[in-house]
Design an enzyme around this catalytic site. Structure first.
Site, short mmCIF file in Angstrom:
data_model
loop_
_atom_site.label_atom_id
_atom_site.label_comp_id
_atom_site.label_asym_id
_atom_site.label_seq_id
_atom_site.Cartn_x
_atom_site.Cartn_y
_atom_site.Cartn_z
N ALA A 19 0.99 -1.15 -0.18
CA ALA A 19 0.24 0.08 -0.31
C ALA A 19 0.64 0.87 -0.39
CB ALA A 19 -0.88 -0.22 1.18
N LEU A 67 -10.36 -4.34 10.20
CA LEU A 67 -11.38 -5.58 9.22
C LEU A 67 -12.60 -6.81 9.89
CD1 LEU A 67 -7.63 -7.03 6.46
CD2 LEU A 67 -9.81 -5.31 6.44
N SER A 130 -3.86 -12.16 -4.58
CA SER A 130 -2.69 -12.96 -5.62
C SER A 130 -2.54 -13.98 -6.09
CB SER A 130 -2.35 -12.49 -4.07
OG SER A 130 -1.30 -14.07 -3.75
N LYS A 169 -6.16 -16.19 0.90
CA LYS A 169 -6.67 -15.24 -0.75
C LYS A 169 -7.28 -15.58 -1.57
CE LYS A 169 -4.43 -12.09 -0.65
NZ LYS A 169 -4.89 -10.48 -0.69
P1 NAP Z 1 1.81 -6.11 5.17
O1 NAP Z 1 2.94 -5.00 4.50
O2 NAP Z 1 2.25 -6.85 6.00
O3 NAP Z 1 0.92 -4.94 4.47
C1 NAP Z 1 -1.16 -5.97 5.40
C2 NAP Z 1 -1.46 -4.70 5.38
O4 NAP Z 1 -3.07 -5.42 6.32
C3 NAP Z 1 -1.21 -4.04 6.68
O5 NAP Z 1 -1.08 -2.06 6.39
C4 NAP Z 1 -2.35 -4.61 7.80
O6 NAP Z 1 -2.28 -3.18 9.39
C5 NAP Z 1 -3.22 -5.00 7.24
N1 NAP Z 1 -4.74 -5.67 8.29
C6 NAP Z 1 -4.25 -6.76 8.52
N2 NAP Z 1 -5.20 -7.23 9.48
C7 NAP Z 1 -5.45 -6.41 9.28
C8 NAP Z 1 -6.89 -6.37 10.20
N3 NAP Z 1 -7.90 -7.22 10.33
N4 NAP Z 1 -7.65 -4.99 9.86
C9 NAP Z 1 -6.94 -3.81 9.24
N5 NAP Z 1 -6.37 -3.99 8.78
C10 NAP Z 1 -5.17 -5.54 8.73
O7 NAP Z 1 1.93 -7.36 3.89
P2 NAP Z 1 1.73 -6.50 2.36
O8 NAP Z 1 2.65 -7.69 1.26
O9 NAP Z 1 2.01 -5.15 1.64
O10 NAP Z 1 0.55 -6.79 1.64
C11 NAP Z 1 -0.38 -6.02 0.81
C12 NAP Z 1 -1.34 -6.81 0.23
O11 NAP Z 1 -0.94 -7.51 -1.08
C13 NAP Z 1 -2.40 -7.90 1.10
O12 NAP Z 1 -3.82 -8.24 -0.04
C14 NAP Z 1 -1.60 -9.38 0.80
O13 NAP Z 1 -2.28 -10.42 0.52
C15 NAP Z 1 -1.61 -9.26 -1.46
N6 NAP Z 1 -0.46 -9.73 -1.84
C16 NAP Z 1 1.45 -9.35 -1.18
C17 NAP Z 1 1.99 -10.15 -1.37
C18 NAP Z 1 3.51 -9.51 -1.10
O14 NAP Z 1 4.52 -10.60 -1.99
N7 NAP Z 1 4.01 -8.77 -0.14
C19 NAP Z 1 2.01 -11.15 -2.80
C20 NAP Z 1 0.64 -11.11 -3.48
C21 NAP Z 1 -0.53 -10.67 -2.64
P3 NAP Z 1 -1.39 -2.83 9.62
O15 NAP Z 1 -0.31 -1.88 9.87
O16 NAP Z 1 -1.64 -2.37 11.48
O17 NAP Z 1 -0.64 -4.42 10.70
#
Ligand code: NAP
Length: 355
Positions: A19, A67, A130, A169
């Site tokens: 994000a 969430l 994803s 996912k």
């Molecule tokens: P990240 O940095 O851990 O970000 C996850 C986000 O989700 C954080 O802002 C977290 O908030 C929020 N979150 C988790 N539980 C929550 C809850 N109960 N209520 C509100 N917010 C919540 O991971 P990311 O890699 O950026 O992932 C972001 C998205 O991309 C996800 O949907 C993930 O599945 C997708 N994605 C990631 C990858 C990858 O390789 N990184 C690949 C494919 C898809 P907090 O900061 O408060 O914990």
């Protein structure tokens, strides 16, 4: 593509790794961003975003939302034209996969999308799904037509007991499409990235992406790395994909966002030129039988996972993203070097004596 600055947009999970770069793109394009976060009091986790906003034409406003709390995105979504739903837990070390992964992913998606259905200003919802909603193991590629994953394929092999993140996912994206098909307020567009790599904007990123690359510099892979088939995309390229999914008039459906079909060893080897003299980056392939025998003991990966992924080619087709979203992808060497450099500067390998 015209990026409309007429109305604000919502980004859920704005503290996240993925994000962060999206918020940056939006602010630099002059868009007002409603950033939904769990804890607005944790200002140290938001400082990278406020710093970007100070220099950019766009404005950022923070909203508290969770969430798992029904209706908690209502305030943040008021007046927004586009909703970017990125929030979802991305971790592989969980005790209770239902509670820690599936519930926030699925109930969270339902929560956000049902609020969107009830919010008259919303015309587009972009869900960060994803490639994990398409496949579980590299071996799943063999069942795909021509051995290549496409947007037509859904993950049928993950479960609560096996690769629950992928399961979360898959269920979350299915929930999103179910809600989208039952309404006519907004168009749903999904981006389906493979493993995201590249530098973070936040000082202490939590994404699982960093745990994988950390092992390439902390000595874990000094004897070699498995040829574990995987796809990768740079986090900055992924931000551009979100922008196109949110603002391109014709964007529709799912989009595989993946720059390269590769494997863990090749990713590690891309670090040799710049860092090979100072850090124990992987140089050779770990034989599959060794990973099979030792992996479960040292890193907790299952033998099934080793069988289904090591020495198995991963292939996905990114054609739709290039045509429909105008995507181009930078070389993974650049992403890996930028990410690794940032981890060195943050002291990620200091404990193991590597500076
Ligand atoms: P990240 O940095 O851990 O970000 C996850 C986000 O989700 C954080 O802002 C977290 O908030 C929020 N979150 C988790 N539980 C929550 C809850 N109960 N209520 C509100 N917010 C919540 O991971 P990311 O890699 O950026 O992932 C972001 C998205 O991309 C996800 O949907 C993930 O599945 C997708 N994605 C990631 C990858 C990858 O390789 N990184 C690949 C494919 C898809 P907090 O900061 O408060 O914990």
């Amino acid at each position: 593509m015209r990026i409309s600055t007429d109305a604000p947009v919502l980004v859920t999970g704005a503290t996240g790794y993925v994000a962060g770069w999206l918020v940056k793109e939006l602010l630099e394009a002059g868009v007002t961003v409603h950033a939904a976060i769990r804890d607005p009091a944790a200002t140290h986790r938001l400082s990278h975003l406020t710093a970007i906003a100070e220099k950019a034409p766009g404005e950022i406003r923070f909203f508290r939302a969770d969430l798992l709390q029904p209706d908690s995105y209502e305030d943040a979504m008021q007046g927004c034209s586009v909703v970017f739903h990125t929030a979802s837990p991305f971790t592989v070390t969980v005790r209770n996969p239902q509670k820690e992964l599936v519930d926030p992913a699925v109930l969270g998606t339902r929560n956000v999308l049902e609020t969107a259905v009830a919010t008259p200003s919303v015309t587009r919802v972009v869900v960060t799904s994803s490639c994990a909603a398409i496949y579980t193991d590299a071996i799943d590629c063999r069942k795909a037509p021509g051995g290549v994953l496409t947007e037509d394929i859904w993950n049928t092999t993950a479960s609560l007991a096996y690769q629950p993140y992928s399961y979360s996912k898959t269920l979350a994206e299915k929930e999103a499409w179910k809600i989208a098909h039952g309404q006519d307020r907004f168009r749903l567009v999904t981006v389906n990235p493979s493993l995201v790599i590249g530098p973070a904007l936040a000082k202490k990123p939590t994404s699982e992406s960093f745990n994988i690359v950390r092992q390439m510099g902390d000595g874990t892979m000094k004897q070699g790395a498995p040829k574990l088939g995987i796809g990768v995309v740079d986090v900055r390229d992924l931000a551009r994909a979100h922008m196109a999914a949110g603002f391109s008039a014709d964007a529709e459906g799912r989009h595989i966002i993946s720059g390269h079909n590769t494997n863990i060893l090749e990713l590690g080897k891309s670090l040799i030129d710049k860092y090979g003299d100072r850090y124990p980056v992987p140089r050779k392939s770990l034989p599959k039988w060794i990973v099979w025998a030792v992996g479960p003991l040292v890193s907790g990966i299952s033998r099934k996972f080793v069988t289904n992924n090591v020495d198995v080619k991963w292939r996905a087709d990114n054609t739709k993203s290039r045509h429909a979203l105008g995507m181009s992808y930078r070389p993974y060497k650049e992403s890996m070097e930028d990410m690794f450099q940032q981890m060195i500067e943050a002291g990620a390998f200091r404990k193991q004596g590597y500076r």
